[in-house]
Design a protein around this motif. Structure first.
Motif, short mmCIF file in Angstrom:
data_model
loop_
_atom_site.label_atom_id
_atom_site.label_comp_id
_atom_site.label_asym_id
_atom_site.label_seq_id
_atom_site.Cartn_x
_atom_site.Cartn_y
_atom_site.Cartn_z
N LEU A 1 -3.58 5.03 5.54
CA LEU A 1 -3.33 5.07 4.09
C LEU A 1 -4.62 4.85 3.29
O LEU A 1 -4.62 5.00 2.07
CB LEU A 1 -2.28 4.04 3.69
CG LEU A 1 -0.86 4.33 4.19
CD1 LEU A 1 0.11 3.26 3.71
CD2 LEU A 1 -0.36 5.71 3.76
N SER A 2 -5.71 4.48 3.97
CA SER A 2 -7.00 4.37 3.28
C SER A 2 -7.79 5.68 3.36
O SER A 2 -8.88 5.76 2.82
CB SER A 2 -7.85 3.26 3.93
OG SER A 2 -7.18 2.04 3.85
N LEU B 1 -2.45 1.03 7.89
CA LEU B 1 -3.31 0.70 6.74
C LEU B 1 -4.55 1.59 6.71
O LEU B 1 -4.96 2.07 5.64
CB LEU B 1 -3.72 -0.77 6.81
CG LEU B 1 -2.66 -1.78 6.37
CD1 LEU B 1 -3.06 -3.20 6.77
CD2 LEU B 1 -2.41 -1.71 4.87
N VAL B 2 -5.14 1.82 7.89
CA VAL B 2 -6.34 2.69 7.94
C VAL B 2 -5.96 4.11 7.54
O VAL B 2 -6.68 4.77 6.78
CB VAL B 2 -7.00 2.66 9.34
CG1 VAL B 2 -8.18 3.61 9.39
CG2 VAL B 2 -7.46 1.24 9.68
N LEU C 1 -1.98 -2.15 11.32
CA LEU C 1 -3.40 -1.91 11.00
C LEU C 1 -3.70 -0.41 11.03
O LEU C 1 -4.41 0.11 10.15
CB LEU C 1 -4.30 -2.65 12.00
CG LEU C 1 -4.37 -4.17 11.83
CD1 LEU C 1 -5.04 -4.81 13.03
CD2 LEU C 1 -5.10 -4.55 10.55
N THR D 1 0.83 -1.21 0.00
CA THR D 1 0.00 0.00 0.00
C THR D 1 0.87 1.26 0.00
O THR D 1 0.63 2.19 -0.77
CB THR D 1 -0.92 0.00 1.24
OG1 THR D 1 -1.62 -1.23 1.27
CG2 THR D 1 -1.92 1.14 1.21
#
Lengths: 488, 143
Positions: A226-227, A223-224, A220, A112
């Protein structure tokens, strides 16, 4: 030369953070290192931008004095590290945080980050001047600060009717420093600065969650983050919102880190205060953050442990906040004119508080911007909901006070934004449309941090209360903010 | 509170990882315009070249007058002013010609027009027309 001056600032900050380690006894080691680098980069940018501004005002800013002052700061930071007592070699990582799929999460995070990084490079190449406020406010004022002689005065001139001369100067001053050091006014300095702040934000979030909740939860959280589409889109816009968001995250994260640490020196609180100071030197909203951090910290500790404990524990935090308080007072009262219509409207804005429709408009915009935080099934709120439903929450006793402080700071920041919208003399719809999304980003990463600290550990098995855990508990409770349990 | 089973934890983590990757693909698609050749919609990057010759004729700093056929109350006028200001900084451009501390005035026009007539109505004289709507003007000495 632009990149050398930026690298020099980052190095100065990193060495200073190494000398006063905010998390000397927390693990994993990689997370402690990443946190120090992220904090150091942003602190270095803040400190050197301030030194540059003083040089500029004194009429002494030039490549020689910029790199000369850097050399003095570097030497001082090295000296502090040489005189620093030996750090503990062991960094505690509780067994309860082991998760067999961490490597797979890390792989997803890596992929990601690569995709996002590649796209951000393309955006930077396609739009090197940044978006509207970059060329109309932040980098424009950097050009004035980097100009010859007393051009710096223009950056705070009331003639800048559309350029907010009363906005704080951290970002503009740092970009001007790189330009003055290199003798050019290219796009590299503002772009590199934007990249440093974005990377530092992700790094601070991931490393702080790793220190507080382990590597799996940290990945995690990354990741959130980068979302969160607007966070990515605005990262290379060269606005001050991402730096302000970093300093907000830094202040909240370091208060939490201090609570988790068992060290006798609470350097984390000093850095938390400095982050709040630098936030106030970055954007006007940062001044609210500075006030919130100080008042909430002292208030909560006084409420839970008494006034004497509050005074004792807030000494280092106050020391960190002091530069921001002095800077803001100097800037607002002696340097920059109060030209913002919000400030100049006086008491007339209070009348707007009586219009119910404005509350509804602000609330609707808030919901809309929350929806705009992402797209489709990968929306960050969906990701957070999945984690909350599957893992549920678990607040550790020793972190309750720090969590309360962090939550109150973020909540009060959000309330202050809403309050400003309610009384703004500008067209409310226009103001909400052009700024609310960015303001939410200032507190988004802090909100993510708080979420992941409240979330139950991401682990293979439920944590068992072992004799080792019991033995470790009193040591943990030595932390300043986490000292509640001990005080009882 | 009942603790989640390892299988539930693993499934949630896998879902978040996969959905994040999906979100990144969405981000890639959503930012095609922003990363494309037309990303600079206000043409700010092009203003440095447009004002290059004029900049050489101006002092390196100071407060310079600014006139345009588009007022800064409209978006186009604001973009034109901001673009010129960014290209010519660290000089400060002001529409309040009396506050300028140099006799020079920057003319920034959106279309071909009678610049000499526009200037004389404001007590200005044309010094040089650089083309593309960029004109160097000078304040006439007060009578």
């Amino acid at each position: 030369m632009e990149l050398i001056s930026i690298a020099s600032a980052v190095l100065i900050g990193a060495l200073l953070v190494w000398a006063a380690d905010p998390a000397p006894d927390l693990g994993p080691r990689w997370a402690a290192t990443v946190l120090r680098v992220a904090l150091g980069a942003s602190a270095g940018i803040g400190i050197t931008s301030l030194v540059f501004l003083f040089l500029d005002i004194a009429g002494e800013a030039g490549p020689l004095t910029i790199f000369g002052s850097d050399a003095v700061l570097l030497a001082g930071a090295v000296l502090l590290n040489l005189r620093k007592p030996a750090a503990p070699t062991e960094r505690a990582v509780p067994e309860a945080r082991r998760f067999r799929w961490t490597w797979m999460l890390a792989l997803a995070f890596g992929i990601t980050a690569l995709i996002v990084g590649a796209r951000l490079l393309q955006i930077a190449e396609a739009l090197p001047v940044g978006q509207w406020d970059a060329w109309a406010i932040w980098n424009l004022r950097a050009k004035f600060l980097a100009g010859p002689g007393s051009s710096w005065r223009v950056a705070v001139s009331p003639l800048l009717t559309m350029t907010h001369p009363d906005y704080p100067l951290l970002l503009s001053s740092f970009v001007a420093r790189a330009w003055k050091a290199s003798g050019t006014m290219g796009a590299l300095a503002p772009l590199a600065t934007a990249a440093v702040f974005f990377s530092a934000t992700i790094a601070m979030l991931v490393s702080a969650v790793a220190l507080l909740r382990g590597s799996a939860a940290a990945v995690l959280a990354g990741l959130v983050a980068l979302s969160t589409t607007p966070l990515l889109v605005w990262s290379m816009a060269q606005y001050a919102d991402i730096p302000a968001g970093f300093y907000c995250l830094g202040a909240v994260a370091l208060i939490l880190v201090d609570a988790a640490s068992s060290g006798s020196r609470h350097w984390a609180l000093l850095w938390a205060g400095l982050c709040a100071s630098l936030a106030a030197w970055t954007k006007n909203e940062g001044i609210v953050l500075l006030a919130c951090v100080l008042v909430v910290f002292v208030g909560v500790i006084a409420w839970r442990q008494g006034a004497r404990a509050a005074l004792r524990q807030s000494r280092l935090l106050f020391a960190g906040c002091l530069p921001g308080i002095v800077l803001v007072l100097w800037f607002k009262f002696f340097l920059a004119p109060a030209v913002d219509p919000l400030v100049r409207q006086g008491a007339s804005g209070v009348g707007n508080l009586l219009h119910v429709g404005r509350y509804l408009e602000v609330a609707t915009a808030l919901v809309k911007e929350m929806v705009n935080l992402g797209t489709g099934v990968g929306h960050p709120l969906i990701l957070l909901a999945i984690l909350l439903i599957a893992l549920r929450w678990q607040v550790e006793q020793r972190e309750r006070t720090a969590l309360l402080i962090g939550g109150l700071v973020v909540g009060l920041m959000l309330l202050s934004y809403c309050g400003v919208y309610l009384i703004t003399p500008n067209d409310l719809a226009w103001q909400l449309q052009t700024s609310l999304g960015r303001l939410l980003l200032q507190i988004w990463s802090s909100a993510l941090l708080l979420f992941f600290v409240v979330l139950r550990n991401v682990a293979d098995a439920a944590p068992a209360v072992t004799s080792a855990n019991k033995a470790a508990a009193p040591a943990r409770n030595k932390g300043a903010v986490g000292g509640r349990k001990k005080a009882r | 509170m009942k603790q989640p089973s390892p299988a539930v934890v693993s499934a949630a983590c896998a879902a978040v990882a996969l959905l994040s990757l999906w979100s990144t693909v969405d981000f890639y698609r959503a930012t095609e315009d922003l990363a494309g050749s037309n990303a600079d919609v206000y043409q700010i990057g092009a203003q440095a070249e447009r004002f290059r010759e004029l900049a050489a004729a101006l002092p390196a700093s100071g407060i310079i007058g600014y006139v345009s056929d588009r007022g800064t109350r409209e978006t186009l006028g604001t973009v034109m002013y901001d673009g010129a200001q960014y290209a010519l900084a660290p000089r400060l451009l002001t529409e309040r010609l009396r506050q300028a501390n140099t006799p020079w005035v920057v003319g920034n026009f959106s279309k071909p027009m009678d610049v000499a007539g526009f200037a004389s109505k404001r007590g200005l004289t044309v010094v040089r027309d650089f083309g593309s709507g960029v004109v160097l003007l000078r304040k006439e000495p007060a009578q």
